[in-house]
Design a protein around this motif. Sequence first.
Motif, PDB file in Angstrom:
ATOM      1  N   ARG A  57      -3.075  -2.309   8.391  1.00  0.00           N
ATOM      2  CA  ARG A  57      -4.063  -1.403   7.715  1.00  0.00           C
ATOM      3  C   ARG A  57      -3.090  -0.759   6.700  1.00  0.00           C
ATOM      4  NH1 ARG A  57      -7.542   3.359  10.744  1.00  0.00           N
ATOM      5  NH2 ARG A  57      -8.385   3.911   8.762  1.00  0.00           N
ATOM      6  N   ASP A  58      -3.714  -0.297   5.719  1.00  0.00           N
ATOM      7  CA  ASP A  58      -3.003   0.627   4.719  1.00  0.00           C
ATOM      8  C   ASP A  58      -3.240   2.060   5.029  1.00  0.00           C
ATOM      9  OD1 ASP A  58      -1.875   1.804   2.547  1.00  0.00           O
ATOM     10  OD2 ASP A  58      -3.632   1.389   1.359  1.00  0.00           O
TER      11      ASP A  58
ATOM     12  N   ALA B  21       0.034  -0.169  -1.228  1.00  0.00           N
ATOM     13  CA  ALA B  21      -1.101  -0.373  -0.582  1.00  0.00           C
ATOM     14  C   ALA B  21      -1.159  -1.677   0.119  1.00  0.00           C
ATOM     15  CB  ALA B  21      -2.628   0.020  -1.127  1.00  0.00           C
ATOM     16  N   ARG B  22      -1.230  -2.698  -0.688  1.00  0.00           N
ATOM     17  CA  ARG B  22      -1.240  -4.151  -0.354  1.00  0.00           C
ATOM     18  C   ARG B  22      -0.058  -4.478   0.439  1.00  0.00           C
ATOM     19  NH1 ARG B  22      -3.113  -4.708  -5.717  1.00  0.00           N
ATOM     20  NH2 ARG B  22      -0.879  -5.004  -6.563  1.00  0.00           N
TER      21      ARG B  22
ATOM     22  N   CYS C 290       1.298  -2.376   2.871  1.00  0.00           N
ATOM     23  CA  CYS C 290       1.159  -1.883   4.193  1.00  0.00           C
ATOM     24  C   CYS C 290       0.130  -2.569   4.811  1.00  0.00           C
ATOM     25  CB  CYS C 290       0.820  -0.303   3.843  1.00  0.00           C
ATOM     26  SG  CYS C 290       1.941   0.804   3.557  1.00  0.00           S
ATOM     27  N   GLU C 291      -1.005  -3.039   3.903  1.00  0.00           N
ATOM     28  CA  GLU C 291      -2.183  -3.956   4.593  1.00  0.00           C
ATOM     29  C   GLU C 291      -1.488  -5.312   5.219  1.00  0.00           C
ATOM     30  OE1 GLU C 291      -5.796  -4.806   5.626  1.00  0.00           O
ATOM     31  OE2 GLU C 291      -5.557  -2.855   4.694  1.00  0.00           O
TER      32      GLU C 291
ATOM     33  N   ASP D  27       2.678  -0.759  13.942  1.00  0.00           N
ATOM     34  CA  ASP D  27       1.765  -1.372  13.526  1.00  0.00           C
ATOM     35  C   ASP D  27       0.634  -0.931  14.134  1.00  0.00           C
ATOM     36  OD1 ASP D  27       1.705  -2.544  16.181  1.00  0.00           O
ATOM     37  OD2 ASP D  27       2.412  -4.508  15.693  1.00  0.00           O
TER      38      ASP D  27
END
Length: 272
Positions: free
Chosen positions: A45-46, A36-37, A39-40, A54
């Motif tokens: 954005r996750d 999750a981190r 992707c963010e 993107d």
Amino acid sequence: MNELMNHTADMGQAEMFSKAWYNEYFRRAAESPAHARFCEAVYGRDLCQHGMMDVEEMDFLASLLKTGEKVLEIGCSNGHITEHLHEKSACNILGLDYADIAIAQAQARTRDKAATLNFRCADLIQDELPGDDYDVILSIDSIYFMGDYNKTLAKLNAKLRPGGRMIIAAFQVKEDSDPDTILLPGHTRMDEALQALSFRYVQHDFTQNIRNHWIKNYEFSRTLQSEFAAEGNAFLCEARMAENGWFKDHAERGTLVRFMYVIDHNADLAQG
């Protein structure tokens, strides 16, 4: 694409992009805080992504869709991006993917939206595509896996209603044997296929986005490597690292481009 496959095999990811590999990836990614981190940081954005789009490109894609359109997405993975497009555009979307775990995740998460958002397992090469008369068919970094571009484009075109359109996002690299012109708008392998089939289309340039993406992908996979390992999810990090070195090299050498193609239905091809 063959060069990438050889590279990932050399990195110990010989089964990368197989159904079993994607199932394992999305099974782990759905519950991984490190992913999750990642992707963010990389996408902006996750959405539990595994791809190249993107948030800027994703929102541009959403702007091309109209309320109530009937949309087929080819290669939707776990459906998070599909769900985002559905929320932004209020379209009726069916997402297809061959990774059954990813599809099961998407179905479970969006059960209360099933009136206008659905997901189905399908082998995009072997199976007949369900339905017809689509307003839009989306293929975001999935057309590489469907075989010959010309045959795939004709297959998708046959599922469009008159006046419909395909929206395809695809990268192009210049390998050693390729001419320099292959990176230019109008000269990629996708361009060649579209022109050979007499499609009318426009293309939107997301080259800078994709080059930035792979540099960030390379950086953050290594920054978060210990966190992935602490979770027992070294597989996820190794999967990212297997491909991002190859792409980063092309990004830094300027031998990687990416376009989004908006392609009008070809009625003559459908009749022929």
